[in-house]
Design an enzyme around this catalytic site. Structure first.
Site, PDB file in Angstrom:
ATOM      1  CE1 TYR A 318      47.042  38.726  39.826  1.00  0.00           C
ATOM      2  CE2 TYR A 318      45.460  40.312  40.664  1.00  0.00           C
ATOM      3  CZ  TYR A 318      46.125  39.116  40.783  1.00  0.00           C
ATOM      4  OH  TYR A 318      45.868  38.303  41.858  1.00  0.00           O
ATOM      5  CB  CYS A 344      55.820  55.736  50.215  1.00  0.00           C
ATOM      6  SG  CYS A 344      55.097  56.961  51.280  1.00  0.00           S
ATOM      7  CE1 TYR A 373      39.790  35.793  43.734  1.00  0.00           C
ATOM      8  CE2 TYR A 373      38.827  36.467  41.645  1.00  0.00           C
ATOM      9  CZ  TYR A 373      39.116  35.490  42.564  1.00  0.00           C
ATOM     10  OH  TYR A 373      38.730  34.199  42.312  1.00  0.00           O
TER      11      TYR A 373
HETATM   12  N1  LLP Z   1      38.543  27.452  42.149  1.00  0.00           N
HETATM   13  C1  LLP Z   1      39.855  27.507  42.447  1.00  0.00           C
HETATM   14  C2  LLP Z   1      40.543  26.287  42.867  1.00  0.00           C
HETATM   15  C3  LLP Z   1      40.551  28.730  42.341  1.00  0.00           C
HETATM   16  O1  LLP Z   1      41.833  28.774  42.634  1.00  0.00           O
HETATM   17  C4  LLP Z   1      39.855  29.895  41.937  1.00  0.00           C
HETATM   18  C5  LLP Z   1      40.539  31.170  41.827  1.00  0.00           C
HETATM   19  C6  LLP Z   1      38.478  29.790  41.655  1.00  0.00           C
HETATM   20  C7  LLP Z   1      37.860  28.557  41.764  1.00  0.00           C
HETATM   21  C8  LLP Z   1      37.648  30.976  41.246  1.00  0.00           C
HETATM   22  O2  LLP Z   1      38.041  31.478  40.017  1.00  0.00           O
HETATM   23  P1  LLP Z   1      37.192  32.665  39.345  1.00  0.00           P
HETATM   24  O3  LLP Z   1      35.857  32.108  38.936  1.00  0.00           O
HETATM   25  O4  LLP Z   1      37.071  33.751  40.344  1.00  0.00           O
HETATM   26  O5  LLP Z   1      38.027  33.064  38.173  1.00  0.00           O
HETATM   27  N2  LLP Z   1      43.388  37.515  42.504  1.00  0.00           N
HETATM   28  C9  LLP Z   1      43.227  37.277  41.086  1.00  0.00           C
HETATM   29  C10 LLP Z   1      42.398  36.052  40.829  1.00  0.00           C
HETATM   30  C11 LLP Z   1      42.957  34.817  41.479  1.00  0.00           C
HETATM   31  C12 LLP Z   1      42.121  33.595  41.243  1.00  0.00           C
HETATM   32  C13 LLP Z   1      42.556  32.511  42.134  1.00  0.00           C
HETATM   33  N3  LLP Z   1      41.786  31.317  42.038  1.00  0.00           N
HETATM   34  C14 LLP Z   1      42.628  38.510  40.432  1.00  0.00           C
HETATM   35  O6  LLP Z   1      42.404  39.502  41.116  1.00  0.00           O
HETATM   36  O7  LLP Z   1      42.445  38.542  39.217  1.00  0.00           O
END
Ligand code: LLP
Length: 419
Positions: A318, A344, A373
């Protein structure tokens, strides 16, 4: 930064524990999470929403370590899950399945069965085909599956495109214009018990307006459904609140978020469900890594460390920014460097063109805001064992996931007889 993260005698501490001491004991790299931080983050949410009947469902995907899940369950949290594996983790951690909501566009029959049998609070159903499948699973089990439809409110959350989910063009949810009809159909199904509405518009959101827009749409739909005789009890507004990655970022506090949400819910009969992940865990964790080599080219200076994109993929994936601090404060002199790992790939960096205090081989660096994450997105790319995870509480620390060994990595592979 949280008050429990500070330098004492030039050594970076999490609570009462020096990160250098942890490194001596467990080696590097490792993830480390602060129990106090996660507790304070959860309490901030709980207090902010205390005027409403609210269930906070920690989003397990952000950090699914059993110790983290147990800590949240002891604080009274429920869980937002997206797989059968996450359901199993919640159960192993002693979490209450009755406080689980299950999202995701591709739930399998087996996952549906396991969740119905565990007695989850509700499914967030993301398509009409999924609804039919869930109905048939409910009928097969002689039970009614508790259901919210995840609607796609078509709102721009103004965040990174890869973590925007509430756009019409994204794969998530059922278009809000179609939802009313699908609800009426669902309400007639023998294996379905309609009870909620859900949306999740994206992640790392700083601007509260998209949340207000989404909540307004959900409440208005719920009101229409109730008028139609459909028993909507819960509105699940998803997760998504942003956190600071740069030390001077100013994300909205949960209390600001609560104020605008509760204003919309005022006088309404619905219970609220929240699914925060990052804002509970992100800043509670760090990745600690050791400098292996310095390399100075004519165009760039590289700090080569022992953690890589397989351990923390966010910068590569990202282009996200993570603050990096020396674990032992030393030199006042600065250098502009790329902090890179041993993998690599040119995308293997933790920071680019970053001004850092001068470091030498053997120094430790803490990569901040890696509690959500981070480990969960790590992989074994380049046959690198996944790193250890540690939790700190007060002046104690404990390994909560051992560093993988080469045997762990190879144990599922076999060479077939025909070779
Ligand atoms: N609920 C649902 C249905 C979701 O898909 C997600 C996150 C959350 C709750 C929690 O969202 P949060 O409060 O953490 O923003 N890998 C990415 C973030 C992907 C988020 C996916 N869904 C990163 O490293 O930024």
């Amino acid at each position: 930064m949280h008050s429990s993260f500070q330098y004492k005698d030039e050594e970076f501490h999490m609570g009462g524990v020096s990160l250098a001491k942890i490194a001596e004991s467990v080696g590097t790299p490792f993830y480390v999470y602060s129990y106090e931080f996660l507790k304070d983050s959860f309490t901030a949410y709980k207090e902010a929403f205390s005027a409403m009947d609210t269930l906070i469902c920690y989003s397990v995907k952000a950090n699914s370590n059993l110790a983290v899940l147990k800590a949240f369950s002891d604080l009274g949290s429920g869980y937002d899950i997206v797989s059968g594996g996450e359901l199993l983790r919640v159960k192993r951690a002693g979490g209450d399945p009755g406080k689980v909501v299950f999202s995701g566009v591709g739930k399998t029959r087996e996952e549906m069965k396991a969740a119905i049998e565990a007695g989850i609070l509700f499914f967030n159903v993301e398509s009409e085909e999924e609804l039919h499948e869930l109905n048939s699973v409910g009928i097969e089990l002689g039970k009614k599956a508790p259901v919210a439809l995840r609607v796609n409110p078509d709102i721009d959350p103004k965040t990174h495109p890869y973590i925007s989910t509430g756009f019409k063009k994204s794969k998530f949810g059922i278009e809000i214009g179609r939802a009313f009809e699908v609800y009426k159909e669902a309400n007639k199904m023998e294996g379905i018990d309609v009870m909620a509405i859900d949306a999740h518009i994206g992640s790392q959101i700083f601007d509260l307006t998209p949340f207000v827009d989404s909540v307004k749409k959900l409440i208005s739909l719920a009101d229409d459904l109730v008028r139609e005789g459909i028993n909507i009890q819960y509105i699940d507004i998803g997760g998504g609140l942003g956190i600071s990655y740069k030390l001077d970022d100013k994300p909205p506090h949960p209390s600001m978020y609560a104020d605008i949400v509760m204003k919309e819910f005022s006088g309404k009969p619905y219970k609220l469900v929240l699914e925060p992940g990052r804002s509970l865990m992100g800043n509670s964790g760090m990745l600690v890594t050791k400098v292996l080599y310095l390399k100075e080219g004519t165009a760039k200076k590289f700090v080569i460390v022992d953690a890589a994109m397989n351990d923390l993929i966010r910068p590569a994936f990202y282009e996200s920014y993570h603050e990096i601090l020396p674990v032992i404060r030393g030199s006042e002199d600065k250098d502009v460097v790329d902090v890179v790992g041993p993998i690599c790939e040119s995308g293997d960096f933790l920071a680019q063109d970053r001004e850092l205090p001068k470091v030498s081989s053997g120094d430790l660096l803490a990569v901040l805001s890696a509690g959500a994450y981070g480990f969960v997105m790590s992989s074994n790319y380049n046959t690198r064992p996944r790193v250890a995870e540690v939790m700190v509480k007060g002046d104690q620390f404990s390994v909560i996931r051992e560093r993988e060994t080469y045997d762990d990595l190879l144990k599922l592979e076999q060479i077939p007889d025909f070779l």
